[in-house]
Design a protein around this motif. Structure first.
Motif, mmCIF file in Angstrom:
data_model
loop_
_atom_site.group_PDB
_atom_site.id
_atom_site.type_symbol
_atom_site.label_atom_id
_atom_site.label_comp_id
_atom_site.label_asym_id
_atom_site.label_seq_id
_atom_site.Cartn_x
_atom_site.Cartn_y
_atom_site.Cartn_z
ATOM 1 N N UNK A 56 7.865 1.490 -3.459
ATOM 2 C CA UNK A 56 8.601 2.248 -4.469
ATOM 3 C C UNK A 56 8.174 3.713 -4.464
ATOM 4 N N UNK A 57 6.876 3.953 -4.265
ATOM 5 C CA UNK A 57 6.400 5.330 -4.180
ATOM 6 C C UNK A 57 6.999 6.076 -3.006
ATOM 7 N N UNK A 128 9.942 13.823 -15.801
ATOM 8 C CA UNK A 128 8.931 14.214 -14.824
ATOM 9 C C UNK A 128 9.538 14.353 -13.425
ATOM 10 N N UNK A 129 10.441 13.436 -13.055
ATOM 11 C CA UNK A 129 11.086 13.532 -11.734
ATOM 12 C C UNK A 129 11.932 14.795 -11.634
ATOM 13 N N UNK A 130 12.755 15.061 -12.642
ATOM 14 C CA UNK A 130 13.621 16.239 -12.605
ATOM 15 C C UNK A 130 12.807 17.529 -12.639
ATOM 16 N N UNK A 131 11.704 17.530 -13.372
ATOM 17 C CA UNK A 131 10.842 18.710 -13.398
ATOM 18 C C UNK A 131 10.263 18.986 -12.020
ATOM 19 N N UNK A 200 4.845 18.450 0.535
ATOM 20 C CA UNK A 200 4.590 19.182 -0.712
ATOM 21 C C UNK A 200 4.953 18.360 -1.943
ATOM 22 N N UNK A 201 5.871 17.395 -1.774
ATOM 23 C CA UNK A 201 6.272 16.578 -2.914
ATOM 24 C C UNK A 201 5.112 15.769 -3.479
ATOM 25 N N UNK A 202 4.024 15.662 -2.724
ATOM 26 C CA UNK A 202 2.851 14.931 -3.215
ATOM 27 C C UNK A 202 2.256 15.586 -4.462
ATOM 28 N N UNK A 203 2.528 16.873 -4.658
ATOM 29 C CA UNK A 203 2.003 17.562 -5.845
ATOM 30 C C UNK A 203 2.678 17.092 -7.129
ATOM 31 N N UNK A 204 3.774 16.350 -6.999
ATOM 32 C CA UNK A 204 4.455 15.842 -8.192
ATOM 33 C C UNK A 204 3.588 14.845 -8.955
ATOM 34 N N UNK A 205 2.539 14.345 -8.316
ATOM 35 C CA UNK A 205 1.694 13.358 -8.998
ATOM 36 C C UNK A 205 0.998 13.949 -10.212
ATOM 37 N N UNK A 206 0.812 15.286 -10.229
ATOM 38 C CA UNK A 206 0.050 15.903 -11.330
ATOM 39 C C UNK A 206 0.813 15.841 -12.649
ATOM 40 N N UNK A 207 2.127 15.629 -12.600
ATOM 41 C CA UNK A 207 2.897 15.520 -13.844
ATOM 42 C C UNK A 207 3.376 14.085 -14.077
ATOM 43 N N UNK A 208 2.806 13.150 -13.332
ATOM 44 C CA UNK A 208 3.072 11.742 -13.598
ATOM 45 C C UNK A 208 4.179 11.098 -12.806
ATOM 46 N N UNK A 209 4.780 11.810 -11.856
ATOM 47 C CA UNK A 209 5.799 11.184 -11.016
ATOM 48 C C UNK A 209 5.109 10.139 -10.139
ATOM 49 N N UNK A 210 5.612 8.930 -10.172
ATOM 50 C CA UNK A 210 4.953 7.842 -9.443
ATOM 51 C C UNK A 210 5.458 7.829 -8.003
ATOM 52 N N UNK A 215 0.749 6.718 -6.319
ATOM 53 C CA UNK A 215 0.484 5.291 -6.136
ATOM 54 C C UNK A 215 -0.868 5.086 -5.464
ATOM 55 N N UNK A 216 -1.111 5.836 -4.392
ATOM 56 C CA UNK A 216 -2.387 5.720 -3.704
ATOM 57 C C UNK A 216 -3.560 6.055 -4.590
ATOM 58 N N UNK A 217 -3.409 7.090 -5.391
ATOM 59 C CA UNK A 217 -4.487 7.487 -6.300
ATOM 60 C C UNK A 217 -4.749 6.408 -7.344
ATOM 61 N N UNK A 218 -3.680 5.799 -7.860
ATOM 62 C CA UNK A 218 -3.848 4.739 -8.857
ATOM 63 C C UNK A 218 -4.533 3.515 -8.265
ATOM 64 N N UNK A 219 -4.137 3.154 -7.057
ATOM 65 C CA UNK A 219 -4.720 1.963 -6.429
ATOM 66 C C UNK A 219 -6.199 2.184 -6.128
ATOM 67 N N UNK A 220 -6.543 3.358 -5.609
ATOM 68 C CA UNK A 220 -7.952 3.596 -5.301
ATOM 69 C C UNK A 220 -8.784 3.731 -6.559
ATOM 70 N N UNK A 221 -8.202 4.221 -7.642
ATOM 71 C CA UNK A 221 -8.931 4.308 -8.909
ATOM 72 C C UNK A 221 -9.205 2.917 -9.475
ATOM 73 N N UNK A 222 -8.303 1.986 -9.219
ATOM 74 C CA UNK A 222 -8.477 0.634 -9.743
ATOM 75 C C UNK A 222 -9.380 -0.219 -8.870
ATOM 76 N N UNK A 223 -9.425 0.093 -7.564
ATOM 77 C CA UNK A 223 -10.179 -0.759 -6.635
ATOM 78 C C UNK A 223 -11.450 -0.111 -6.110
ATOM 79 N N UNK A 224 -11.559 1.219 -6.257
ATOM 80 C CA UNK A 224 -12.710 1.969 -5.735
ATOM 81 C C UNK A 224 -12.852 1.803 -4.219
ATOM 82 N N UNK A 225 -11.709 1.729 -3.544
ATOM 83 C CA UNK A 225 -11.702 1.640 -2.087
ATOM 84 C C UNK A 225 -10.783 2.728 -1.529
#
Length: 261
Positions: A56-57, A128-131, A200-210, A215-225
């Protein structure tokens, strides 16, 4: 590298090879976005359990790129024309836009659209997506404007004079003579800007666009891997940029003004 362009029969014309490359690459992109969760699900933790999230990401990343890329081309055309306009205030406005956007970080622009713009314009409430799409479009539009302006200036003035002598109006001259040639000249930097926009679209994560990076940041934060997570994220980006490069390269090849092959 020509990529897919070099695998087609030598007897095919440039248009045929380009069309086939675009069609195959577009089909690969659609299939990849549709089926990417399946191979990811085969991988061990932490990738496998989050396969659908990564898929989905990736879809959101591509959607964000396409929306911002198309809008950025339109903005670039208007900004380029404004910068070449004889009306001084219009020209100054375009120069100010390009100067400010090219001189400030994209991250700041994304945060400005999402956080500051609703305060300056209370009636404007963007998701967030439109922004993110708006900030990316405005950013890439400034770079597209310079590429298009250079393309317009590269068209020989003699062609404009010849068109006017044949009775074409300034608008007809631009639409039928100047713009098609200038767009072809500016196409290489334009397609490079679109490919860069995907990353450059990866910077959209700072405003909550999933999108993919979020997605990668969320998964690594939850698994510490972080190692397997960001390796998987990087591989998905690499596949997306490779396919998009094939499409953009085929478009450039099809519209090659030098008719090289």
């Amino acid at each position: 590298m020509n990529g897919l362009l070099s695998v087609w029969p030598q007897g095919w014309t440039r248009q045929q090879r380009s069309t086939a490359t675009i069609a195959v690459s577009a089909a690969v992109l659609v299939l990849f976005l549709w089926l990417v969760a399946t191979p990811l699900a085969w991988l061990p933790e932490p990738i496998g359990p989050a396969a659908q999230e990564f898929a989905e990401g990736a879809r959101i990343t591509v959607g964000l790129t396409l929306v911002a890329g198309l809008a950025g081309v339109v903005l670039g055309v208007f900004a380029a024309l404004a910068k070449l306009a004889p009306f001084a205030p219009l020209r100054w406005g375009a120069e100010l836009y390009i100067w400010v956007i090219r001189g400030t970080p994209l991250l700041v622009q994304v945060l400005f659209v999402f956080l500051a713009l609703p305060m300056l314009l209370p009636g404007v409430q963007l998701s967030d997506f439109n922004s993110a799409a708006a900030a990316l479009a405005v950013n890439v539009g400034a770079y597209n404007a310079e590429a298009l302006r250079a393309g317009i200036l590269a068209v020989p003035k003699g062609q404009t004079e010849a068109a006017r002598s044949l009775g074409l109006s300034p608008t007809q001259t631009f639409i039928h003579i100047v713009f098609p040639q200038s767009f072809k000249i500016a196409l290489p930097p334009l397609v490079n800007n679109v490919v860069a926009l995907l990353k450059d679209s990866s910077l959209a994560y700072v405003i909550g666009v999933v999108e993919l990076t979020n997605v990668g940041n969320r998964v690594q934060a939850a698994t510490f891997e972080p190692v397997p997570v960001f390796m998987a994220t990087a591989c998905i980006y690499l596949i997306l940029t490779t396919v998009l490069t094939q499409i953009s390269g085929a478009i450039e090849h099809r519209l090659d003004i030098e008719q090289r092959s």
